[in-house]
Enzyme design. Structure first.
Site, short mmCIF file in Angstrom:
data_model
loop_
_atom_site.label_atom_id
_atom_site.label_comp_id
_atom_site.label_asym_id
_atom_site.label_seq_id
_atom_site.Cartn_x
_atom_site.Cartn_y
_atom_site.Cartn_z
N ARG A 30 13.12 29.23 27.98
CA ARG A 30 11.82 29.91 28.17
C ARG A 30 11.71 31.14 27.28
O ARG A 30 11.07 32.12 27.64
CB ARG A 30 11.61 30.30 29.65
CG ARG A 30 11.85 29.19 30.64
CD ARG A 30 10.80 28.11 30.61
NE ARG A 30 9.52 28.51 31.14
CZ ARG A 30 9.09 28.24 32.37
NH1 ARG A 30 9.86 27.57 33.20
NH2 ARG A 30 7.90 28.60 32.76
N ARG A 34 6.48 34.95 29.14
CA ARG A 34 5.67 36.13 29.48
C ARG A 34 6.36 37.47 29.34
O ARG A 34 5.72 38.49 29.34
CB ARG A 34 5.15 35.98 30.91
CG ARG A 34 3.99 35.02 31.00
CD ARG A 34 3.71 34.60 32.41
NE ARG A 34 4.82 33.81 32.91
CZ ARG A 34 4.91 33.33 34.13
NH1 ARG A 34 3.96 33.58 34.99
NH2 ARG A 34 5.95 32.61 34.49
N ARG A 43 -1.68 35.08 24.93
CA ARG A 43 -2.03 34.53 26.23
C ARG A 43 -3.24 35.24 26.84
O ARG A 43 -3.97 34.65 27.63
CB ARG A 43 -0.79 34.64 27.11
CG ARG A 43 -0.87 34.16 28.49
CD ARG A 43 -1.04 32.67 28.61
NE ARG A 43 -1.01 32.34 30.02
CZ ARG A 43 -2.03 32.54 30.83
NH1 ARG A 43 -3.15 33.00 30.37
NH2 ARG A 43 -1.93 32.24 32.11
N ASP A 79 4.76 22.21 27.90
CA ASP A 79 5.21 22.31 29.28
C ASP A 79 5.64 20.93 29.77
O ASP A 79 5.31 19.91 29.15
CB ASP A 79 4.10 22.89 30.17
CG ASP A 79 4.66 23.38 31.50
OD1 ASP A 79 5.70 24.04 31.51
OD2 ASP A 79 4.05 23.07 32.54
N TYR A 156 7.05 16.57 41.17
CA TYR A 156 5.70 17.14 41.03
C TYR A 156 4.63 16.12 41.37
O TYR A 156 3.63 16.43 42.03
CB TYR A 156 5.48 17.65 39.60
CG TYR A 156 6.04 19.04 39.38
CD1 TYR A 156 5.37 20.16 39.87
CD2 TYR A 156 7.22 19.24 38.69
CE1 TYR A 156 5.88 21.44 39.68
CE2 TYR A 156 7.74 20.51 38.49
CZ TYR A 156 7.06 21.61 38.99
OH TYR A 156 7.57 22.86 38.81
#
Ligand code: CP3
Length: 352
Positions: A30, A34, A43, A79, A156
């Site tokens: 990752r 962020r 973003r 993703d 998921y």
């Protein structure tokens, strides 16, 4: 895939082949996320899913992270979940909530509405990003493509989001093995084609994320998961190194190895030396600093990074990484400092 000499002789590839290196290669799961101000700047202008689907922006985010961190590999910005959209699932990244699937598969009968992707052209935005990234990356830096492993994606599809106890997923698995097999086969077939297309577009390494498989017992992993993960790994062209990563359950490591992969991911719940022994000498390992270490002061980070390197004993085949993804609010300077520390302290230099 034809590898340039720069890539073939890069530290990262040498480690994948378990050959000696000048210092330990490092990247961060990752890494384009962020915690990075450059990511947040991009973003702030677009939603996450738009970022994934705009090749120019996805490429910029990947390239910037590799450059500012000085890591030995770049990872495609994408993703795990968008592959589920063309398979018939209605995906949304809800602000503050993480991903949500609005039409999850709640019963065995509903498995039939999950479509296997016979072609993967609907994900062309991913391959477009790969082509831009490969063109712009330094020639000795491999581009890692990735996908979720079948179990993590199935969870998921069935739970509709992240889950604590995987109640619906396991109930389907335990009570209707036929429906489970159908779902896992459709996922594995689609994922294999998706990874082949990433490689065709220019990825040189593949990582499979089985982020939630740690909730399984060894017997259940062996019976209900391993054959499908193996199928996905076997569909990757043999000259492309595969990193097989699962988290949360070191008891699964020998089975994870049996599923395949040139390099096996280790999280921090197992000491690296013990984890490598469980994997055996025929594979490399990736890991395994606790991501929360990055909130500490620099001397603590350095000491703990060195502990990981010492546990690897300078053996060829270690790729340094965190044991799981970097957290969103970690001080970005600490991530950069960690990369430098690993290069300074890594194998081939000081290991004492
Ligand atoms: O590593 C990288 O820098 C490349 C990109 C990447 C992302 N997700 C971008 C992302 C990768 C490799 C992933 C993998 C992923 N996606 C996993 C496996 C992770 C692991 O470490 O095991 C999982 C479980 C997902 C699904 C997913 N995507 C979740 C659960 C979330 C929300 C949770 C969170 O962290 O907020 C996402 C969103 C996501 N994927 C973000 C990023 C940068 C944050 C989105 C934002 O900008 O708001």
């Amino acid at each position: 895939m034809t590898l340039t000499p720069e890539l073939r002789n890069s530290r990262f590839f040498k480690a994948c082949r378990q050959e000696p290196v000048d210092t330990t290669p490092v990247w961060i799961m990752r890494q384009a996320g962020r915690y990075l101000p450059e990511y947040m700047a991009v973003r702030s202008k677009v939603k996450f899913i738009e970022l994934c689907k705009t090749p120019q922006l996805a490429a910029e985010v990947t390239l910037t992270a590799q450059r500012v961190l000085g890591v030995d590999a770049a990872i495609l910005f994408a993703d795990l979940l968008p592959i589920l959209e063309p398979m018939g699932l209605n995906l949304e990244y809800a602000a503050g909530e993480g991903p949500v699937i609005h039409n999850p598969v709640k019963t065995a009968g509903e498995v039939d509405r999950v479509r296997e992707l016979e072609t993967v052209e609907s994900l062309s935005y991913v391959y477009d990003a790969v082509r831009i990234i490969r063109r712009e990356l330094p020639p000795n830096i491999p581009l890692i493509g990735f996908a979720g492993a079948p179990f993590t994606l199935a969870s998921y599809v069935i739970e509709g989001g992240s889950s604590k106890n995987y109640i619906h997923t396991k109930t389907l698995m335990y009570t209707d093995p036929g429906a489970w097999r159908t779902l896992m086969q459709r996922l594995a077939g689609s994922l294999g084609r998706y990874l082949q297309a990433q490689v065709a577009a220019g990825c040189q390494v593949i990582q499979l994320f089985d982020s939630w498989a740690g909730c399984l017992s060894p017997a259940d992993y062996r019976e209900y998961v391993l054959p499908y993960t193996r199928q996905v790994i076997q569909s990757v062209p043999p000259e492309v190194p595969v990193i097989n990563f699962l988290t949360g359950n070191p008891a699964l490591l020998p089975l994870c190895r049996d599923a395949g992969g040139d390099v096996i991911g280790l999280d921090w719940r197992v000491d690296l030396k013990t984890g490598w022994a469980a994997v055996g000498p025929t594979r490399g390992v990736q890991g395994n600093l606790d991501p929360i270490t990055l909130y500490a002061d620099l001397p603590t980070i350095r000491r703990r990074a060195n502990d990981v390197l010492l546990a690897a004993e300078g053996r060829p085949g270690h790729i340094f990484n965190l044991g799981h993804g970097v957290t969103p609010d970690v001080p970005h300077q600490n991530v950069k400092a960690l990369v430098q520390m690993v290069h300074e302290l890594g194998a081939g230099k000081t290991t004492a």
